[in-house]
Design a protein around this motif. Structure first.
Motif, short mmCIF file in Angstrom:
data_model
loop_
_atom_site.label_atom_id
_atom_site.label_comp_id
_atom_site.label_asym_id
_atom_site.label_seq_id
_atom_site.Cartn_x
_atom_site.Cartn_y
_atom_site.Cartn_z
N ILE A 477 -20.08 -8.44 -3.73
CA ILE A 477 -20.15 -8.61 -5.23
C ILE A 477 -19.19 -7.68 -5.58
O ILE A 477 -18.45 -6.85 -4.93
N ILE A 482 -26.15 -4.16 -3.42
CA ILE A 482 -27.08 -4.72 -2.91
C ILE A 482 -28.33 -4.31 -2.04
O ILE A 482 -27.76 -3.71 -0.79
N TRP A 502 -29.97 -6.48 -6.77
CA TRP A 502 -28.84 -5.80 -7.33
C TRP A 502 -28.97 -4.50 -8.23
O TRP A 502 -29.91 -4.95 -9.27
N VAL A 512 -20.62 -9.32 -13.19
CA VAL A 512 -20.74 -8.97 -11.95
C VAL A 512 -20.46 -10.35 -10.99
O VAL A 512 -21.49 -11.38 -11.43
N ASN A 513 -19.70 -10.37 -10.34
CA ASN A 513 -19.34 -11.67 -9.72
C ASN A 513 -20.03 -11.68 -8.00
O ASN A 513 -19.83 -10.70 -7.51
N MET A 514 -20.72 -12.55 -7.97
CA MET A 514 -21.38 -12.49 -6.78
C MET A 514 -21.09 -13.77 -5.95
O MET A 514 -20.75 -14.82 -6.34
#
Length: 551
Positions: A477, A482, A502, A512-514
């Protein structure tokens, strides 16, 4: 006519007058029902079209579409829908035993571009123009004053659609209408997302452009053919183009082989190759605007990518609260597309849009496309009437005035793509409030700590065989923390659900890039799941207990 046929009116106009080898097809011969092409025969082939497009790019752009007669310009959508092409005058109706036929759309309402149509004899490579005339149409209850249309052979047409036997008049399978937009169906006969000839400056510092297909040339097929070829001339403020479409109308899908040759009039900040537009309002992962009787509303549920290095990626679509743009770098991509993977009626309950029947669209590059990005633009929408998702290939090379570019690719309009990974694939993505064990709720038994829960379901591949060895989710992330990671076998779909919460570590509302995939030991088990989540502001990070308790 579909609800989004009216979204994109033509935005540019240029005539074909003066073109070398294809010029001035305005003289008319006697018209007969057996052949609606009434223009004088002129030489035609793809090389001539490419030369004309290259020469046209050296001239100033012709500008906006010419005004239409008042009786057409003032049509309502309902009245426009009343205008129907007469099947007796379909392009190939004089071919005995023909499997395909073409009908034309009338200009009017938002469709102002006067598009020229030509019929090509493949034996002698000669083309004759099909001029507009009111007797080609049935006006029904449109209340069109046809006296205003008499003698206006230069009105042209707005686009065309293709029919396939045994239904050669009422259910079309391919449609080209508006700017450079076109669509096709699979064996459900249900239109969904759209493709475009080109996308220009969709997300850049300069205004987006919508070049037009201004003319089409149809090669006459043989009686038993279910494949046909159509050529198109593209014209717009920043570029021109010569296109060749070889369209295979197969039993369960439509496959298009496309070659485009582009000629830049101006520098182009962002060039979109094989662009597609679709709609995502709400789904399993995004419920914000799903306060309707429909559990889900979308034409497509994910962007799928098969990278040049062989990685398979699933990116579920979003309906974000603010505009979102992402660019996924790649070199020589093997394929990408907008997929509709859920075809269960119960998941939509829609008897108007029939979203469970809508096709996917897969792009297969032909040859090496080099370096670039697969660009994804997601626009907020409050309903289902607007296409709010755009995707295309953006080459890394600089597009400068006077430059020429060529791209070849195939488009597959089908229920699912023609290729797939042997790895486990993402079945569904779900989100909701987190911060407490499954089966409970926030409140007196657990701290009121705000978190967002994600459930990503995987099916197929070697998951079941790998389970005794241990399945490990690898999660990355860009911010936050997490916690509460769980791996659950789910018998109803014979797959595995990865649950995690999260937690934010800052008040930021930035995306937020996951990223997640499954492995056992060092062996990769699944495709890669990508997701982008937009956290709410801090004052919205709480649980509201709205129960009314009275003694």
């Amino acid at each position: 006519m579909n609800r989004r046929m009216f979204m994109k009116a033509s935005m540019a106009f240029a005539t074909l007058s003066g073109m070398s080898g294809l010029s001035t097809l305005l003289a008319r011969s006697a018209w007969a029902n057996a052949d609606i092409a009434d223009g004088v025969a002129q030489p035609f082939d793809f090389n001539l079209l490419k030369k004309h497009a290259a020469n046209l790019a050296k001239k100033p752009y012709g500008g906006a579409a010419a005004p239409l007669p008042d009786t057409l310009a003032n049509l309502t959508p309902q009245a426009y829908n009343e205008i129907a092409y007469d099947p007796a005058h379909a392009l190939w109706s004089n071919i005995k035993g023909h499997q395909l036929d073409v009908q034309f759309f009338h200009v009017g309402m938002g469709f102002k571009r006067r598009i020229r149509m030509f019929s090509v004899d493949p034996a002698n490579r000669e083309a004759r123009e099909i001029h507009f005339r009111p007797e080609l149409f049935n006006y029904n209850k449109a209340h069109v004053d046809t006296k205003q249309l008499e003698g206006k052979t230069d009105l042209g047409f707005a686009g065309f659609r293709v029919f396939k036997a045994p239904d050669l008049s009422s259910r079309d399978i391919v449609s080209f209408l508006g700017a450079s937009y076109f669509r096709a169906v699979d064996d459900t006969y249900q239109y969904g997302l759209s493709a475009r000839g080109i996308a220009i400056n969709t997300f850049s510092s300069t205004p987006e452009e919508f070049p037009d297909f201004t003319a089409y040339w149809f090669e006459t097929p043989k009686a038993g053919d279910t494949t046909f070829t159509v050529y198109a001339l593209l014209d717009g403020p920043s570029c021109t183009g010569a296109y060749k479409f070889t369209i295979h109308c197969e039993k369960k899908q439509v496959v298009m082989e496309i070659e485009n040759n582009l000629y830049a009039r101006k520098d182009i900040a962002q060039l979109g190759i094989a662009p597609m537009t679709t709609m995502f309002s709400c789904g399993t992962n995004e419920r914000r605007v799903c306060d309707t009787i429909h559990p889900q509303i979308h034409d497509s549920d994910r962007l799928a990518m098969w990278t040049g290095k062989g990685e398979w990626i699933c990116r579920p679509l979003n309906n974000p609260q603010r505009l979102a743009f992402n660019a996924f770098e790649d070199e020589n991509p093997r394929g990408f597309g907008m997929l509709q993977t859920d075809h269960n009626f119960d998941d939509y309950q829609d008897v108007i849009g029939w979203y469970n029947k809508r096709p996917s669209l897969w792009v297969e590059p032909v040859g090496n496309w080099g370096k670039g990005t697969i660009d994804l633009l997601e626009i907020p929408t409050t309903g289902e009437t607007m296409d709010n998702i755009v995707c295309f290939w953006n080459p890394a090379e600089t597009i400068t005035a006077g430059s020429e570019h060529r791209f070849s690719y195939k488009l597959y309009w089908s229920s699912l793509p023609p290729v797939h990974s042997n790895l486990a694939r993402v079945y569904a993505t779900r989100t909701g409030m987190g911060g407490f064990p499954e089966g409970w709720a926030p409140g007196e038994h657990y701290p009121d700590v705000w978190a967002r829960r994600f459930a990503v379901d995987f099916i197929g591949g070697d998951l079941n065989a790998a389970a005794p060895k241990g399945i490990t989710p690898v999660i990355d992330i860009s911010s936050g923390t997490i916690k509460q990671v769980e791996i659950l076998y789910v018998q109803p779909f014979n797959g595995y659900r990865i649950l995690f919460d999260w937690y934010p570590d800052t008040p930021s509302t930035e995306a937020v890039n996951m990223r997640m995939y499954l492995r056992t030991g060092s062996e990769t088990l699944s495709e890669t799941w990508l997701y982008q989540y937009f956290p709410p502001p801090p004052d919205k990070r709480n649980y509201v207990d709205d129960r009314q308790m009275h003694a």
